[in-house]
Enzyme design. Sequence first.
Site, mmCIF file in Angstrom:
data_model
loop_
_atom_site.group_PDB
_atom_site.id
_atom_site.type_symbol
_atom_site.label_atom_id
_atom_site.label_comp_id
_atom_site.label_asym_id
_atom_site.label_seq_id
_atom_site.Cartn_x
_atom_site.Cartn_y
_atom_site.Cartn_z
ATOM 1 N N GLN A 95 0.800 -1.216 0.000
ATOM 2 C CA GLN A 95 0.000 0.000 0.000
ATOM 3 C C GLN A 95 0.839 1.275 0.000
ATOM 4 O OE1 GLN A 95 -2.905 -1.959 3.071
ATOM 5 N NE2 GLN A 95 -3.751 0.015 2.508
ATOM 6 N N ASP A 126 1.112 2.131 -3.885
ATOM 7 C CA ASP A 126 -0.001 1.862 -4.803
ATOM 8 C C ASP A 126 -0.659 3.119 -5.348
ATOM 9 O OD1 ASP A 126 -1.364 2.803 -2.613
ATOM 10 O OD2 ASP A 126 -2.626 1.037 -2.339
ATOM 11 N N VAL A 152 -2.438 5.334 -3.811
ATOM 12 C CA VAL A 152 -3.645 5.752 -3.099
ATOM 13 C C VAL A 152 -3.234 6.555 -1.870
ATOM 14 C CG1 VAL A 152 -5.731 4.994 -1.913
ATOM 15 C CG2 VAL A 152 -4.904 3.743 -3.919
ATOM 16 N N TYR A 195 -3.847 3.506 5.489
ATOM 17 C CA TYR A 195 -2.590 3.831 6.169
ATOM 18 C C TYR A 195 -1.914 2.578 6.712
ATOM 19 C CZ TYR A 195 -3.669 8.822 6.049
ATOM 20 O OH TYR A 195 -3.928 10.109 5.643
ATOM 21 N N GLU A 201 1.675 6.676 1.650
ATOM 22 C CA GLU A 201 2.365 6.595 0.366
ATOM 23 C C GLU A 201 3.788 7.109 0.521
ATOM 24 O OE1 GLU A 201 2.000 5.286 -3.622
ATOM 25 O OE2 GLU A 201 0.600 5.174 -1.924
ATOM 26 N N GLU A 238 -31.289 -15.226 -33.813
ATOM 27 C CA GLU A 238 -32.125 -15.385 -32.637
ATOM 28 C C GLU A 238 -33.477 -15.948 -33.045
ATOM 29 O OE1 GLU A 238 -32.326 -11.517 -30.906
ATOM 30 O OE2 GLU A 238 -30.299 -11.613 -30.059
ATOM 31 N N VAL A 239 -34.188 -16.490 -32.051
ATOM 32 C CA VAL A 239 -35.555 -16.954 -32.246
ATOM 33 C C VAL A 239 -36.442 -16.127 -31.334
ATOM 34 C CG1 VAL A 239 -37.127 -18.910 -32.191
ATOM 35 C CG2 VAL A 239 -34.730 -19.278 -32.767
ATOM 36 N N LYS A 243 -37.551 -16.876 -36.716
ATOM 37 C CA LYS A 243 -36.108 -17.093 -36.749
ATOM 38 C C LYS A 243 -35.475 -15.946 -37.530
ATOM 39 C CE LYS A 243 -36.054 -22.147 -36.468
ATOM 40 N NZ LYS A 243 -35.533 -23.380 -37.093
ATOM 41 N N ASP A 280 -32.860 -34.339 -32.823
ATOM 42 C CA ASP A 280 -32.991 -33.734 -31.488
ATOM 43 C C ASP A 280 -34.427 -33.851 -31.006
ATOM 44 O OD1 ASP A 280 -32.274 -32.490 -29.158
ATOM 45 O OD2 ASP A 280 -32.310 -30.458 -29.972
#
Length: 911
Positions: free
Chosen positions: A232, A235, A237, A257, A363, A621-622, A653, A764
Amino acid sequence: MGTGTLSSLLLLLLLVTIGDADMKGHFDPAKCRYALGMQDRTIPDSDISVSSSWSDSTAARHSRLESSDGDGAWCPAGPVFPKEEEYLQVDLRRLHLVALVGTQGRHAGGLGKEFSRSYRLRYSRDGRRWMDWKDRWGQEVISGNEDPGGVVLKDLGPPMVARLVRFYPRADRVMSVCLRVELYGCLWRDGLLSYTAPVGQTMQLSEVMVHLNDSTYDGYTAGGLQYGGLGQLADGVVGLDDFRQSQELRVWPGYDYVGWSNQSFPTGYVEMEFEFDRLRTFQTMQVHCNNMHTLGARLPGGVECRFKRGPAMAWEGEPVRHALGGSLGDPRARAISVPLGGHVGRFLQCRFLFAGPWLLFSEISFISDVVNDSSDTFPPAPWWPPGPPPTNFSSLELEPRGQQPVAKAEGSPTAILIGCLVAIILLLLLIIALMLWRLHWRRLLSKAERRVLEEELTVHLSVPGDTILINNRPGPREPPPYQEPRPRGTPPHSAPCVPNGSALLLSNPAYRLLLATYARPPRGPGPPTPAWAKPTNTQACSGDYMEPEKPGAPLLPPPPQNSVPHYAEADIVTLQGVTGGNTYAVPALPPGAVGDGPPRVDFPRSRLRFKEKLGEGQFGEVHLCEVEDPQDLVSSDFPISVHKGHPLLVAVKILRPDATKNARNDFLKEVKIMSRLKDPNIIRLLGVCVQDDPLCMITDYMENGDLNQFLSARQLENKATQGLSGDTESDQGPTISYPMLLHVGAQIASGMRYLATLNFVHRDLATRNCLVGENFTIKIADFGMSRNLYAGDYYRVQGRAVLPIRWMAWECILMGKFTTASDVWAFGVTLWEVLMLCRSQPFGQLTDEQVIENAGEFFRDQGRQVYLSRPPACPQTLYELMLRCWSREPEQRPPFAQLHRFLADDALNTV
């Protein structure tokens, strides 16, 4: 105004000005989000490596975001589940702060479907030690893509300082994944490799515990000391004025911190060491500190820093000292600037003196310049070839060669030669074993009473786009809209050559599950080859697809009655429909059989009102739509029936406008085929919209939805003698009678009987593909595969396609042979679903792999195959008919005409 007051104001203004100026020295990760070079090829191919790749067309160099080179992405050679050891590595050559990553699957212009739903990251700053990236809450897994084409960007919180980054794709099951990536960040100009500091401590306040630990530190922790990593304090921040608050969401008090109590340091200071990538001249160190003195946090009283040029050297001369005094005035957090006087070094040791109960830092950064002295420059990290990074570095010698340092292992040339010879010998033994195995297999086949021709044994887990062998020859093929990455060793743009069926049988990964013992071919004498059957195609390995022959005579002249098997197999073509895999396998038609173009029954697109999306696939798509004012359309052109007061529902379709040319051709062929189907138990083609994009075909849809959902919402009546009176209500909800279930089964058999007369193979058949209309009218459809609701009914084969293996005959799974007889098998499973009221999935107690293994038991025919159990409402006579549908020999399965006759006339007499 007095002199003292004026001095105080000037001092305060100076501190604020210095603090604001010093804040500019800390880098801002929000501004560090530049693409680092995968997409624009700033990163060369030589800096991208992988653990393995499926083929050269899916090698590391094809892993660039938004690139369509090769087969469109990097694809590892093996599955990533469950070990998750396959990775893609990017070498950035220098330390970078990586704040963002982007991922993408393999789209390949609509031909690919592989992507990774999640992944992990590992990174290294020196090529030796690898760290797992974790977010601020300790989670390693990053959510990835939901489709193959979209780019998903993920912020890395915390960002990582790295030179090498590895992507590890993940999966929750055995499946193929492919990946394209980009890294975003900026050059790590600080050059800080690691810092060493005491472990952060916990502050006990009256209302809350404040944890001041370095929670993102990626180094080691031992003996109360953290070393060898970054966290940290590097980084980007910066903490808030109130250290109990945080810049981040959902974190604990004190998160921003790292802090230490003076009670734990009798020396009166906190000592930290900093290691850099190379020799530098240091100008300034900036430390962002908290000064909330009402809670005990104070600025340091002073800072002392010493320098050295190498890890084994002594600290040089007198330390640089800078007194601060620890401010009790302004309680705001601020950055203090410590001048370092231009000292040169690669290591710093700094002591921060306590001026109060606590020191809190968020930092630490440095302003420095690299010393251009090659003798003192820290050597760049070695590049490791694909594979696990070495763990013993005592025998490694770094030799820079050009722009790419390599790791050279000291070893005897004799040992290397012996290792190569052993590997070659093992490879030869493996090849010999495979040849003997194949020879033994052929002998078994040749000794069988029924010979199964090698060309007939195209044995792999058949997918809807695969070759289907009819009369021992493949039907004409179209280039499939989905293509898996080319096999290893196949050059780009060449069709893979299938040498023979036995080789495919033995090499199929799925079939390895089945060969616990040698299988034998089906028993019983085979039918004589019809005189009118054409010979087997011997050019199956050519680079071109076969085109259907153009016979002048009828397509299939009727053979002598005693010369054909119980189920004739017709020449067929397979279509890739809107959703990526049309279920019908249909007869190959001679030119002009159904006209040269789609039927000119143009449906008015403006009459369609969207209601919901039924499913989607690779090319379209359907949709479920309602037709506005359907009574105006009742004519000979539109075969629709309208009931007053009832809306007309249709399935539409839709082909995407960007679909490939092959997909558009298949769409128009499907329109032609569908226009031939005219049966009360088959959905009808009502019309088309082909004048402009998107192309559409409009078919029946029934108001009660699909049969699976319809039956699963009902209970079976107790009275088995209930007539065909339909639904009734009970305390438990709607019920259905046993005779009505037989009526449902009879309608399905009737529709399939009609398809069989045309030599159509559905492939199917299941309750999810049957629609229920008024008065229990059943119509067979084909878009169940596209619905996410039934994704669990399909098994994905190596990322290529999905198969309804629980409904498929054993010869479909193992040999890719789809005939009317295999539809009879699926009908038996569908009838089982109907009698179970769709409460259970077929073979629900078995995994997908066990279902495939059970297909192998049918092939071996050793009495270990498992059948579906008799439903509670099913009489023994009807169950015996279902068992005949699952006969091992296709010619022993009853034809649909017999099944329809039994269910329509005789079944009630067996109750």
